[in-house]
Scaffold this motif. Sequence first.
Motif, mmCIF file in Angstrom:
data_model
loop_
_atom_site.group_PDB
_atom_site.id
_atom_site.type_symbol
_atom_site.label_atom_id
_atom_site.label_comp_id
_atom_site.label_asym_id
_atom_site.label_seq_id
_atom_site.Cartn_x
_atom_site.Cartn_y
_atom_site.Cartn_z
ATOM 1 N N ALA A 48 0.837 -1.203 0.000
ATOM 2 C CA ALA A 48 0.000 0.000 0.000
ATOM 3 C C ALA A 48 0.874 1.256 0.000
ATOM 4 N N GLY A 49 0.534 2.186 -0.874
ATOM 5 C CA GLY A 49 1.195 3.479 -0.911
ATOM 6 C C GLY A 49 2.491 3.563 -1.672
ATOM 7 N N ILE A 50 2.952 2.451 -2.263
ATOM 8 C CA ILE A 50 4.240 2.503 -2.970
ATOM 9 C C ILE A 50 4.083 3.111 -4.361
ATOM 10 N N ALA A 51 5.203 3.582 -4.909
ATOM 11 C CA ALA A 51 5.187 4.133 -6.263
ATOM 12 C C ALA A 51 4.956 3.040 -7.297
ATOM 13 N N ARG A 52 5.454 1.846 -7.046
ATOM 14 C CA ARG A 52 5.306 0.634 -7.858
ATOM 15 C C ARG A 52 6.189 0.618 -9.096
ATOM 16 N N PHE A 53 6.095 1.601 -9.969
ATOM 17 C CA PHE A 53 6.877 1.615 -11.208
ATOM 18 C C PHE A 53 8.089 2.539 -11.062
ATOM 19 N N ALA A 54 9.204 2.155 -11.658
ATOM 20 C CA ALA A 54 10.370 3.039 -11.668
ATOM 21 C C ALA A 54 11.360 2.556 -12.715
ATOM 22 N N ASP A 55 12.173 3.493 -13.159
ATOM 23 C CA ASP A 55 13.273 3.120 -14.054
ATOM 24 C C ASP A 55 14.466 4.003 -13.739
ATOM 25 N N CYS A 56 15.645 3.487 -14.024
ATOM 26 C CA CYS A 56 16.864 4.255 -13.810
ATOM 27 C C CYS A 56 17.921 3.785 -14.792
ATOM 28 N N THR A 57 18.590 4.727 -15.423
ATOM 29 C CA THR A 57 19.692 4.435 -16.326
ATOM 30 C C THR A 57 20.966 4.986 -15.713
ATOM 31 N N VAL A 58 21.961 4.118 -15.567
ATOM 32 C CA VAL A 58 23.201 4.481 -14.882
ATOM 33 C C VAL A 58 24.399 4.281 -15.814
ATOM 34 N N PRO A 59 25.264 5.280 -15.919
ATOM 35 C CA PRO A 59 26.508 5.123 -16.672
ATOM 36 C C PRO A 59 27.659 4.725 -15.744
ATOM 37 N N VAL B 13 14.336 -1.256 -15.389
ATOM 38 C CA VAL B 13 12.940 -0.846 -15.250
ATOM 39 C C VAL B 13 12.249 -1.853 -14.341
ATOM 40 N N VAL B 14 11.496 -1.345 -13.357
ATOM 41 C CA VAL B 14 10.875 -2.185 -12.334
ATOM 42 C C VAL B 14 9.375 -1.942 -12.279
ATOM 43 N N ASP B 15 8.635 -3.032 -12.131
ATOM 44 C CA ASP B 15 7.218 -2.964 -11.781
ATOM 45 C C ASP B 15 7.009 -3.953 -10.637
ATOM 46 N N ILE B 16 6.669 -3.448 -9.462
ATOM 47 C CA ILE B 16 6.395 -4.334 -8.331
ATOM 48 C C ILE B 16 4.986 -4.871 -8.532
ATOM 49 N N SER B 17 4.905 -5.861 -9.386
ATOM 50 C CA SER B 17 3.660 -6.299 -9.999
ATOM 51 C C SER B 17 2.994 -7.468 -9.290
ATOM 52 N N HIS C 64 33.348 -5.518 -16.212
ATOM 53 C CA HIS C 64 33.211 -5.008 -14.843
ATOM 54 C C HIS C 64 32.290 -3.790 -14.828
ATOM 55 N N HIS C 65 32.503 -2.866 -15.741
ATOM 56 C CA HIS C 65 31.681 -1.656 -15.787
ATOM 57 C C HIS C 65 30.216 -1.978 -16.073
ATOM 58 N N ILE C 66 29.977 -2.911 -16.989
ATOM 59 C CA ILE C 66 28.606 -3.257 -17.365
ATOM 60 C C ILE C 66 27.860 -3.869 -16.191
ATOM 61 N N VAL C 67 28.482 -4.841 -15.525
ATOM 62 C CA VAL C 67 27.826 -5.516 -14.409
ATOM 63 C C VAL C 67 27.599 -4.545 -13.254
ATOM 64 N N GLU C 68 28.582 -3.723 -12.968
ATOM 65 C CA GLU C 68 28.422 -2.773 -11.864
ATOM 66 C C GLU C 68 27.340 -1.747 -12.165
ATOM 67 N N ALA C 69 27.286 -1.269 -13.397
ATOM 68 C CA ALA C 69 26.219 -0.333 -13.775
ATOM 69 C C ALA C 69 24.853 -0.993 -13.645
ATOM 70 N N ALA C 70 24.774 -2.295 -13.937
ATOM 71 C CA ALA C 70 23.505 -3.017 -13.799
ATOM 72 C C ALA C 70 23.053 -3.068 -12.350
ATOM 73 N N PHE C 71 23.960 -3.384 -11.433
ATOM 74 C CA PHE C 71 23.593 -3.451 -10.020
ATOM 75 C C PHE C 71 23.246 -2.070 -9.469
ATOM 76 N N LYS C 72 23.972 -1.046 -9.887
ATOM 77 C CA LYS C 72 23.663 0.301 -9.423
ATOM 78 C C LYS C 72 22.306 0.762 -9.941
ATOM 79 N N SER C 73 22.031 0.519 -11.214
ATOM 80 C CA SER C 73 20.746 0.952 -11.769
ATOM 81 C C SER C 73 19.597 0.160 -11.154
ATOM 82 N N ALA C 74 19.826 -1.117 -10.855
ATOM 83 C CA ALA C 74 18.790 -1.918 -10.204
ATOM 84 C C ALA C 74 18.510 -1.389 -8.799
ATOM 85 N N GLY C 75 19.554 -1.036 -8.066
ATOM 86 C CA GLY C 75 19.360 -0.473 -6.735
ATOM 87 C C GLY C 75 18.583 0.829 -6.770
ATOM 88 N N ARG C 76 18.956 1.708 -7.696
ATOM 89 C CA ARG C 76 18.261 2.999 -7.790
ATOM 90 C C ARG C 76 16.810 2.828 -8.227
#
Length: 237
Positions: free
Chosen positions: A129-140, A149-153, A203-215
């Motif tokens: 209840a009350g969450i934003a639910r959808f979000a996206d983040c692109t990280v370099p 891109v996330v949907d807490i579906s 290394h850069h690709i995987v780290e950017a993936a984890f950072k963007s997923a966290g955000r």
Amino acid sequence: MTVYRKQPKTLAETSAATVSEVDARQSSGLTSLFKGSNLPADAPRAASVARRTSETDITITLGLDGSGICDIDTGVPFFDHMLNAFGRHGLFDLKVKVVGDTDIDAHHTVEDTGIVLGQAFAEALGDKAGIARFADCTVPLDEALVQTVVDISGRGQAYCTLPLPTERVGAFDAELAVEFFYAFARDARLTLHVRELAGANTHHIVEAAFKSAGRAMRAACALDPRVTGVPSTKGAL
């Protein structure tokens, strides 16, 4: 393309911590983890999950509304680095302790950690209840650029497009990053898209993936004061 599905279970509302919940947090180290952060020990959006199999023994404590305090020990140094990036950029207070069969390889440790972390998010989110639910983040990260891109579906599925130029980052099997995201999305019961838009260094690709997923998870889990109840036309997630 890999798709996982899991039926959501009913989760009790945790609007106020009971004495037993506080005791459980203290015994699991949750209270000490949150000491010094802006997340109180009895914060309702928190969870502690343990899972033990013949391959791994994992305990994770998670606070959604934290300040990025992380204590990560999986026995896989590069994976520790990635989870630390996920937690710090997501502003999640996160404690991960894993004993796994890394003498064989890191596969079970990484995948099973994704399972338990997903379960912790599902528990901490409660009825959503009350969450934003959808979000996206692109990280370099230098030449790498990754979008999450996330949907807490309530539907656990992941779609990852992460072509990696090398098989390993040091001793770490780079394809395990995708296995982590698949397991995490399945047990967190969310829809997750992770796409590499550019990149030449693994290394850069995987780290950017984890950072963007966290955000992205940080934004999707955030409470929106304009949202009344569960953000779904069905009335449930």
